[in-house]
Scaffold this motif. Sequence first.
Motif, PDB file in Angstrom:
ATOM      1  N   LEU A   5      36.104  26.760  24.197  1.00 47.95           N
ATOM      2  CA  LEU A   5      36.098  28.272  24.576  1.00 47.95           C
ATOM      3  C   LEU A   5      34.921  28.333  25.313  1.00 47.95           C
ATOM      4  CD1 LEU A   5      37.937  30.654  23.453  1.00 47.95           C
ATOM      5  CD2 LEU A   5      36.301  31.104  22.032  1.00 47.95           C
ATOM      6  N   ASP A   7      32.657  31.451  27.505  1.00 47.25           N
ATOM      7  CA  ASP A   7      32.229  32.783  27.610  1.00 47.25           C
ATOM      8  C   ASP A   7      32.024  33.159  29.071  1.00 47.25           C
ATOM      9  OD1 ASP A   7      32.542  33.538  25.148  1.00 47.25           O
ATOM     10  OD2 ASP A   7      30.089  32.771  24.835  1.00 47.25           O
ATOM     11  N   ASP A   9      31.350  36.610  32.070  1.00 41.47           N
ATOM     12  CA  ASP A   9      30.905  38.037  32.058  1.00 41.47           C
ATOM     13  C   ASP A   9      31.678  38.467  33.397  1.00 41.47           C
ATOM     14  OD1 ASP A   9      29.636  40.418  32.926  1.00 41.47           O
ATOM     15  OD2 ASP A   9      27.652  39.423  32.776  1.00 41.47           O
ATOM     16  N   HIS A  40      43.110  37.963  25.373  1.00 46.82           N
ATOM     17  CA  HIS A  40      42.715  39.173  25.628  1.00 46.82           C
ATOM     18  C   HIS A  40      43.787  40.189  25.932  1.00 46.82           C
ATOM     19  CE1 HIS A  40      38.436  38.725  25.238  1.00 46.82           C
ATOM     20  NE2 HIS A  40      38.536  37.578  25.844  1.00 46.82           N
ATOM     21  N   ASN A 121      35.291  46.358  28.710  1.00 40.35           N
ATOM     22  CA  ASN A 121      34.844  45.187  28.131  1.00 40.35           C
ATOM     23  C   ASN A 121      34.588  43.991  28.952  1.00 40.35           C
ATOM     24  OD1 ASN A 121      34.377  43.171  26.316  1.00 40.35           O
ATOM     25  ND2 ASN A 121      36.612  42.965  25.699  1.00 40.35           N
ATOM     26  N   ARG A 123      32.549  41.161  28.722  1.00 36.66           N
ATOM     27  CA  ARG A 123      32.525  39.967  27.880  1.00 36.66           C
ATOM     28  C   ARG A 123      33.803  39.485  27.486  1.00 36.66           C
ATOM     29  NH1 ARG A 123      28.718  37.958  29.435  1.00 36.66           N
ATOM     30  NH2 ARG A 123      28.935  36.323  28.249  1.00 36.66           N
ATOM     31  N   ARG A 124      34.479  38.333  28.280  1.00 36.72           N
ATOM     32  CA  ARG A 124      35.751  37.657  27.955  1.00 36.72           C
ATOM     33  C   ARG A 124      35.310  36.173  27.493  1.00 36.72           C
ATOM     34  NH1 ARG A 124      39.391  41.420  27.809  1.00 36.72           N
ATOM     35  NH2 ARG A 124      38.763  42.823  29.439  1.00 36.72           N
ATOM     36  N   SER A 125      36.232  35.856  26.905  1.00 39.52           N
ATOM     37  CA  SER A 125      36.536  34.251  26.277  1.00 39.52           C
ATOM     38  C   SER A 125      37.704  33.679  27.211  1.00 39.52           C
ATOM     39  CB  SER A 125      36.834  34.166  24.945  1.00 39.52           C
ATOM     40  OG  SER A 125      35.649  34.835  24.191  1.00 39.52           O
ATOM     41  N   ARG A 127      39.923  30.164  26.938  1.00 40.87           N
ATOM     42  CA  ARG A 127      40.176  28.671  26.377  1.00 40.87           C
ATOM     43  C   ARG A 127      40.856  27.952  27.140  1.00 40.87           C
ATOM     44  NH1 ARG A 127      39.625  26.998  21.696  1.00 40.87           N
ATOM     45  NH2 ARG A 127      39.499  28.941  20.663  1.00 40.87           N
TER      46      ARG A 127
END
Length: 133
Positions: A5, A7, A9, A40, A121, A123-125, A127
């Motif tokens: 995972l 992160d 921006d 998301h 939002n 901030r995203r993840s 995978r």
Amino acid sequence: MKTELIDVDTSHRRTVDLSGAVRTFCASRGDGLCSVFVPHATAGVAILETGAGSDDDLIDALERLLPRDDRYRHSHGSPGHGADHVLPGIVAPSVTIPVQAGEPLLGTWQSVVLVDLNRDNPRRSVRLSFIGG
């Protein structure tokens, strides 16, 4: 399956090139498939040319298709936030890329990008998953 995972921006760009992270993740993994998935409800992943204007053209087209106004039933958040929840129906939340000898088999001008119109939002993840062949 190997998975990681990362992160991301998105506060400065609506598209973020993930190609380098995908290449690093796939290196030395051999042959298989790499899945790039955004967990998301308001973001997607696309494969397109970057740096020549196509990424900005994509955002312009999406903003025309998904205007930020009060037409959406999903109405919490900033004005037009309902459009953010429709985005994954147009730009899928995942892509799968074939990998050979640890190298993603993208075309010459193809990049993997995170697409995020959501101003609420940044901030995203993402995978990354690898399944060996």
